[in-house]
Design an enzyme around this catalytic site. Structure first.
Site, PDB file in Angstrom:
ATOM      1  N   SER A  97      63.461  35.028  -5.687  1.00 16.40           N
ATOM      2  CA  SER A  97      62.418  35.912  -5.908  1.00 16.40           C
ATOM      3  C   SER A  97      62.287  37.013  -4.784  1.00 16.40           C
ATOM      4  CB  SER A  97      61.241  34.997  -5.981  1.00 16.40           C
ATOM      5  OG  SER A  97      59.880  35.910  -6.180  1.00 16.40           O
ATOM      6  N   ASP A 242      64.044  39.417  -8.062  1.00 12.73           N
ATOM      7  CA  ASP A 242      64.147  38.901  -9.574  1.00 12.73           C
ATOM      8  C   ASP A 242      63.500  39.488 -10.700  1.00 12.73           C
ATOM      9  OD1 ASP A 242      61.866  37.593  -8.992  1.00 12.73           O
ATOM     10  OD2 ASP A 242      62.440  35.585  -9.787  1.00 12.73           O
ATOM     11  N   ASP A 244      60.257  39.421 -11.498  1.00 10.32           N
ATOM     12  CA  ASP A 244      58.953  38.889 -12.233  1.00 10.32           C
ATOM     13  C   ASP A 244      57.765  39.693 -11.991  1.00 10.32           C
ATOM     14  OD1 ASP A 244      59.247  37.622  -9.799  1.00 10.32           O
ATOM     15  OD2 ASP A 244      58.600  35.710 -10.604  1.00 10.32           O
TER      16      ASP A 244
HETATM   17 MG    MG Z   1      59.991  37.102  -8.155  1.00  7.29          MG
END
Ligand code: MG
Length: 460
Positions: A97, A242, A244
């Site tokens: 992440s 990543d 998100d």
């Molecule tokens: Mg993330």
């Protein structure tokens, strides 16, 4: 080195110190043993360790007879979405992440696009620790295939759900800062598809994250702010490693906290649907509750973490969910964070209202937020928190509600305070919010005193 592999969600550890290739191989075998048969979609972010860890993990899966479909470097939300869309049994993302580049991690997604719950992770960890893995012969091994341009499937599905004509007419100019992460292969292309003029910074995939730190916030987005202002862009879009998460920057160069953006979207969605539930975590601003209430909706709070939000959203059939750090979940699409559709929704709103993003977001007030942390050994945290549950509500003025879903949250007539033990550091964090700087500071001072007293009084 901690014996436990799984943290709050998935595995996230420093490569070479806390996690090795052997461990990735065995975790692949553990997942194969857990699933027994079927198909796994496997992708990674741009970290230097990614390809190697994914190869080891894939080898583990293949040895148990599971088929592996490799999707290369894509954003985490694309992996989650495709897991459901392509009817896979599980999706696995090799990612850490927003953590620094030396970290690697492994995150698991179910066939319905929601992350593995903690119960599922515990079961997986038990198999991993037992070393009791399925093992099939040479003629029953899983097969490995590669997907061609998987991100385009996701982009097409987002474009289908977006009012592209309205956006195209406005000829918006956007600056995208993927932070050298997985969104390099996604957001600039999506923005072009919906008719925006796109400039990227930190737009080359690079696991050393040379452009900036991976977590997108006011401290790390200086270059994006400058670029948005100097180019006269309508919107700045930034992601973590990543992808998100998404954080938006106004045409004036202001970085907007996720909870205000959720409030803006919630107001729009609630007006259209005439009410509904919005799910967020305990650390979101009260402005979200107030906006949702004024629009005829209800806010429900969960512990921190996108999976906790998604689980509650499914249970309550919610309209929208998210976290202040830049997570947005649109359940009419899927149940993982969806930063890309969120970006399209913001541009749609700018187009339909004929207003700049800065003007729109100024309709959602900013409440000052104050944070601090106090040193507290891990061994003492549980007892300290137990004591605070009794003392802190008594010591604060005008308490209206006490929430214990994650740490200790106390709602006050004119603000709130949240006390949480850190999951990764020997500290207890205090966050508070009020409608004025002075009041926020005074709540923080009061809470700090009570927490420090509890830490001092509890013996190790
Ligand atoms: Mg993330």
């Amino acid at each position: 080195m901690s014996d436990r592999l799984f943290g709050t969600t998935g595995v996230r550890k420093v490569y070479g110190e806390e996690i090795s290739l052997d461990m990735a191989l065995e975790l692949g075998k553990a997942l194969g043993t857990y699933l027994k048969k079927g198909n796994v979609l496997l992708a990674r972010d741009a970290r230097t360790t990614g390809a190697m860890v994914a190869d080891a993990f894939s080898a583990g899966l293949l040895s148990t007879g599971i088929n592996v479909h490799r999707a290369g470097v894509i954003p985490t939300p694309t992996l989650a979405f495709l897991t459901r869309h392509l009817r896979m049994d599980t999706g696995v993302m090799i990612t850490a992440s927003h953590n620094p580049p030396e970290y690697t991690g492994i995150k698991f997604w179910k066939s319905d696009s929601m992350g593995y719950t903690q119960d599922m992770e515990t079961e997986l960890e038990e198999i991993y620790q037992s070393h009791d893995f399925n093992s099939v012969g040479w003629d029953d091994l899983g097969e490995e295939t590669s997907l061609d341009s998987p991100e385009w499937i996701h982009i097409q599905e987002i474009v289908k759900r977006t009012n592209v004509d309205a956006i195209r007419q406005r000829d918006f100019r956007v600056v995208v800062d993927p932070g050298n992460g997985a969104a390099c292969v996604f957001t600039p292309y999506l923005m072009r598809e919906i008719g925006c003029r796109v400039t990227s910074i930190n737009g080359q995939l690079d696991g050393h994250f040379p452009g900036r730190e991976s977590e997108p916030d006011e401290d790390t987005l200086g270059d994006l702010i400058k670029m948005v202002k100097s180019s006269g862009a309508d919107l700045g879009i930034a992601h973590d490693g990543d992808a998100d998460r998404v954080v938006f920057v106004t045409e004036q160069g202001d970085v907007i906290r996720g909870d205000r953006t959720i409030a803006l979207l919630a107001r729009e969605f609630l007006q259209r649907k005439k009410g509904g539930v919005v799910v967020t975590t305990v650390d979101s601003s009260k402005v979200l509750d107030e906006t949702v209430k004024a629009s005829g909706g209800q806010t429900i709070r969960t512990p921190v973490g996108d999976i906790q939000v998604a689980v509650k959203m499914k249970e309550k059939d919610a309209l929208l969910g998210g976290e202040a750090c830049g997570v947005f979940i649109h359940p009419d699409f899927h149940l993982a964070p969806e930063p890309f559709l969120t970006s399209c929704r913001i541009l749609e709103m700018m187009a339909s209202r004929g207003k700049a993003f800065g003007e729109l977001i100024s309709e959602i007030p900013v409440y000052p937020l104050k944070k601090t942390k106090l040193k507290c050994p891990d061994a003492k945290k549980r007892v300290v928190m137990g004591r605070l549950a009794e003392t802190l509500p008594d010591e604060m003025d005008d308490v209206t509600d006490v929430l214990t879903v994650d740490g200790l949250g106390i709602s006050l007539r004119d603000g709130w305070v949240l006390v949480r033990p850190s999951g990764t550091e020997p500290v207890i964090r205090i966050t508070c919010e009020a409608q004025s700087e002075e009041r926020a500071q005074s709540i923080l001072e009061d809470a700090k005193e009570v927490v420090q007293k509890a830490i001092d009084e509890v013996r190790e």
